[in-house]
Design a protein around this motif. Structure first.
Motif, PDB file in Angstrom:
ATOM      1  N   HIS A 217      -7.077  -5.167   3.726  1.00  0.00           N
ATOM      2  CA  HIS A 217      -6.382  -3.900   3.917  1.00  0.00           C
ATOM      3  C   HIS A 217      -6.759  -3.263   5.254  1.00  0.00           C
TER       4      HIS A 217
ATOM      5  N   VAL B  42      -6.700   6.060   0.604  1.00  0.00           N
ATOM      6  CA  VAL B  42      -5.916   5.076  -0.146  1.00  0.00           C
ATOM      7  C   VAL B  42      -5.276   5.793  -1.328  1.00  0.00           C
TER       8      VAL B  42
ATOM      9  N   SER C 114      -8.497  -2.191  -0.671  1.00  0.00           N
ATOM     10  CA  SER C 114      -7.548  -1.083  -0.764  1.00  0.00           C
ATOM     11  C   SER C 114      -7.835  -0.134  -1.913  1.00  0.00           C
TER      12      SER C 114
ATOM     13  N   ASP D  77      -1.950  -5.125  -4.255  1.00  0.00           N
ATOM     14  CA  ASP D  77      -2.424  -4.618  -2.969  1.00  0.00           C
ATOM     15  C   ASP D  77      -3.466  -5.588  -2.426  1.00  0.00           C
TER      16      ASP D  77
ATOM     17  N   HIS E  49       0.816  -1.214   0.000  1.00  0.00           N
ATOM     18  CA  HIS E  49       0.000   0.000   0.000  1.00  0.00           C
ATOM     19  C   HIS E  49       0.853   1.269   0.000  1.00  0.00           C
TER      20      HIS E  49
END
Length: 589
Positions: free
Chosen positions: A189, A167, A73, A69, A15
Motif C-alpha cells: 500500500h 486509511v 493498508s 486491499d 483503497h
C-alpha cells in the motif's frame, strides 16, 4: 408489496473503494433499529447485512462484504476482526527451545477509535461527550435500545479526523466478519516498490491462491443467501485494481449467470505523490477498466468528483451547501457515499423493491452498459416547505451535479433514467392548498410526491423513459462522518429560512436529504470519446513501455481501444434523437 429479502453481496476492490464503502456502511449501520417494537423501516437492512453468531453464542449483524486491499493498508484493524476471536490456547506452543520475539510498535488510534473501543468494552464516556437534551433528534428511526451504536449516536464530540485519517479503517465504526477482509500480500500500500499500478498487474493477480481465497469467501456469503439477487462491486478505476476488478466481474458473470452485477468505478479527485507518469497510468487504467468492467457487468457507472478523467481535468465538482476538501479522500469519499446511499435504494427497499437486473435493464438498452450518475448532495429543500416549492426554485436547471464527469446535454435527450429522492422526512411531498386557491405552479396542483417529481423531471426530459422512487427516510449522519456542511443547513439537513447570527456555531447536521439520477444518454459519448482520444494519442511503447509488461499484449490493447471507440459511438445521436448507422458515422471519425 412483497417484502421478500433479496440478498446482495458487496465487493470492495481497492483503497479508495474501501474509503467510499466504509462511509457507506457507516451510514447503513447508523440507520439500523434495534427496537422490535418499532415498525420496520423503508430500507430492508437484511439485503446487505447478515446475522451470525460468535463462538460464545452472541448474535452478530455484519455486512455481507468482501473487501480487498494491499499489504499495509489496515493499520490498527485486524484482518480477522474481533467478533469471532477465539482465546488462544498456550498449550499449542510445543517448541521448547529459546524464543526471540520481534514486535512492531502498533499504530496509534485516533480519538474516535479510542472512544469506540471504550464503548465496545462497556465503558461510559464523560458526560460532556454526549448531546444535551436541547439537540434535535430524528423521530422515525431513532434507536431506543442502549447499544454501542445508540451511545455513539449521542456523542457530540466534534471529531476532527482530517489530519489523522490515513486509511479507511481509521473511521470504520462497525465490526466485520472474519471472511470479509482479503489482503493482497504481493503488493504494498505504501512506498515506491511493489505497487499495484498497472491494469495488467491486476488482471494477472486473480489466479492461484488469490483466486482460491476469493472463491472461498464468495461461496461462504453466497451459500447462506436464500434469494441472492446479485452483487454490488465498488472498484478502484485508476490503478491496478481496475484489472483485478475486470477479472472479478468476469468470474461473477461466469459463475453466477442471471444475477445482477452493478459495478461502480471509483476515482479520487487526486492521488498522493502523483507524477506525470503516474497520471498517465491512471488514464490508461481508467480507459481499460471502463471497457472491461462494463462488458462483464449488468451496468457500469463511474463515480468521481474529479472534473474529468484525463490528465488535465477541470475543477472538482462543487456543491452549493458543502464545504469539502477535494484533496482529502476522507471528505470526497463521504460525498460519494451519500450519493451511493440513494443510488442503491431501488433494490434495498422493504416494499416495492426492484431487483438489480430490472434496474440495469431499464438503463442499458441496446448494449449501452455504461451509465452516468448525478446527485444533489444535499437536496436543497427549505425546512417546513413542500416538494413542489423546492423543485419550483430550480425551474431553469436541475439541482443535481455530475458524479461521473458527464455534463448533462441540455437538449432533453436521454435513453433512460432512474431518479431517487431520499430523506424528505417531516416535509410535505405535495402542496397544501386551501380549496379554491390558485396553485403557484403546475407542480403545486399534483396529488402525490411521485407525480410531482416525475412531472418536474419530464419538463427537462419530455420523451425519455423514467423510473423513480421516493423514500422519506434520510441518510443518518453520526460520528465519524465529517461535518462538511455549510451554515445554511439546519440539523436535519434542510435549508434554514433565517441566517445564523454572526459568531453562532453551525448546527451539527445529523441527517440530509439526497436526490440522485442514473442516466443512459448522449452525454456519455463525449466522456467515452475523451477516454479513447487520450489513450489513442499516446505511443504507449515509447512513453510507457512498462505499462504493458504484465499485459495486455499490444494487439489486445489496440483491440480494446477499438472496442472503446465503438462503445462511444453507441451513445451518438443526431439532433432528432435517432441513432445513426455505422456507415453514416464513418465520415466523422
Amino acid at each position: 408489496m412483497s417484502s421478500v429479502c433479496r440478498e446482495v453481496v458487496t465487493l470492495q476492490l481497492g483503497h479508495y473503494s474501501n474509503f467510499v464503502g466504509t462511509h457507506w456502511w457507516n451510514l447503513q449501520d447508523a440507520s439500523l433499529s434495534y427496537n422490535p417494537e418499532m415498525p420496520p423501516g423503508e430500507i430492508q437492512s437484511d439485503v446487505v447485512f447478515r446475522e451470525g453468531q460468535t463462538l460464545g453464542g452472541h448474535v452478530t449483524y455484519t455486512p455481507r462484504l468482501i473487501a480487498m486491499d494491499l499489504k499495509g493498508s489496515l493499520r490498527t484493524l485486524r484482518q480477522e476482526g474481533s467478533l469471532y476471536d477465539a482465546s488462544r490456547d498456550p498449550s499449542a506452543v510445543t517448541w521448547e527451545g529459546n524464543l526471540m520475539m520481534h514486535e512492531e510498535s502498533p499504530h496509534a488510534k485516533n480519538s474516535f477509535l479510542e472512544d469506540l473501543d471504550k464503548l465496545d468494552k462497556g465503558e461510559i464516556l464523560a458526560q460532556a461527550d454526549f448531546l444535551s437534551s436541547s439537540q434535535p433528534h430524528c423521530s422515525a428511526d431513532s434507536v431506543s435500545v442502549d447499544t454501542v451504536n445508540s451511545r455513539l449516536d449521542r456523542i457530540q464530540k466534534g471529531y476532527r479526523l482530517e489530519s489523522s485519517v490515513k486509511v479507511w479503517s481509521d473511521f470504520l465504526r462497525i465490526h466485520l466478519h472474519p471472511r470479509t477482509i482479503s489482503v493482497i500480500h504481493q503488493y504494498n500500500h505504501d512506498g515506491e516498490a511493489h505497487r499495484l499500478e498497472a491494469f495488467g498487474q491486476g488482471e494477472a493477480l486473480l489466479q492461484g491462491s488469490v483466486l482460491e481465497d476469493l472463491e472461498d469467501r464468495l461461496h461462504f456469503f453466497v451459500e447462506e443467501c436464500d434469494y441472492l439477487q446479485g452483487f454490488q462491486v465498488l472498484c478502484d478505476l485508476a490503478d491496478g485494481f481496475a484489472g483485478l476488478g475486470s477479472k472479478v466481474t468476469e468470474m461473477l458473470q461466469d459463475s453466477y449467470g442471471g444475477r445482477g452485477i452493478l459495478t461502480w468505478g471509483l476515482v479520487p479527485v487526486s492521488h498522493p505523490n502523483s507524477t506525470p507518469m503516474k497520471d498517465l497510468y491512471h488514464l490508461l487504467n481508467c480507459t481499460l477498466g471502463t471497457l472491461h468492467l462494463a462488458s462483464h457487468s449488468s451496468f457500469f457507472c463511474p463515480l468521481t468528483l474529479r472534473g474529468g478523467l484525463g490528465r488535465r481535468p477541470s475543477s472538482p465538482v462543487a456543491f452549493p451547501h458543502l464545504n469539502y476538501d477535494p484533496s482529502l479522500w476522507y471528505h470526497s469519499s463521504s460525498v460519494l457515499a451519500l450519493a451511493l446511499d440513494a443510488l442503491t435504494v431501488p433494490y434495498r427497499l422493504r416494499n416495492n423493491s426492484v431487483p438489480m437486473w430490472q434496474v440495469a435493464d431499464a438503463l442499458t438498452m441496446s448494449g449501452r452498459k455504461v451509465v452516468a450518475a448525478y446527485g444533489a448532495v444535499p437536496f436543497p429543500m427549505m425546512h417546513g416547505s413542500s416538494l413542489p416549492d423546492a423543485l419550483s426554485a430550480y425551474s431553469e436547471s436541475l439541482p443535481w451535479k455530475p458524479l461521473s464527469t458527464c455534463s448533462e446535454p441540455g437538449d432533453g435527450q436521454c435513453y433512460g433514467q432512474w431518479a431517487t429522492l431520499k430523506g424528505f422526512e417531516g416535509q410535505r411531498p405535495i402542496s397544501s392548498l386551501a380549496p379554491g386557491t390558485q396553485p403557484l405552479t403546475p407542480l403545486h396542483s399534483l396529488h402525490s410526491g411521485e407525480d410531482v417529481l416525475a412531472s418536474y423531471i419530464r419538463s427537462f426530459y419530455p420523451t425519455a423513459p423514467l423510473a423513480l422512487q421516493l423514500v422519506s427516510t434520510p441518510s443518518k449522519l453520526t460520528p465519524p462522518f465529517p461535518q462538511i456542511f455549510s451554515q445554511s443547513l439546519c440539523a436535519q439537513g434542510f435549508l434554514q429560512s433565517q441566517s445564523l447570527p454572526p459568531g453562532s456555531p453551525a448546527p451539527v447536521v445529523s441527517s440530509v436529504p439526497v436526490m440522485t439520477s442514473l442516466q443512459s444518454g448522449p452525454a456519455l459519448n463525449p466522456w467515452l470519446s475523451e477516454l479513447h482520444r487520450g489513450a489513442s494519442a499516446l505511443d504507449i511503447r515509447r512513453v510507457a513501455p512498462s505499462f504493458l509488461s504484465h499485459g495486455p499484449e499490444m494487439a489486445d490493447y489496440q483491440e480494446a481501444l477499438e472496442q472503446l471507440r465503438l462503445l462511444a459511438r453507441c451513445y451518438r445521436d443526431d439532433s432528432s434523437g435517432v441513432m445513426r448507422s455505422s456507415s453514416e458515422e464513418e465520415d466523422d471519425d
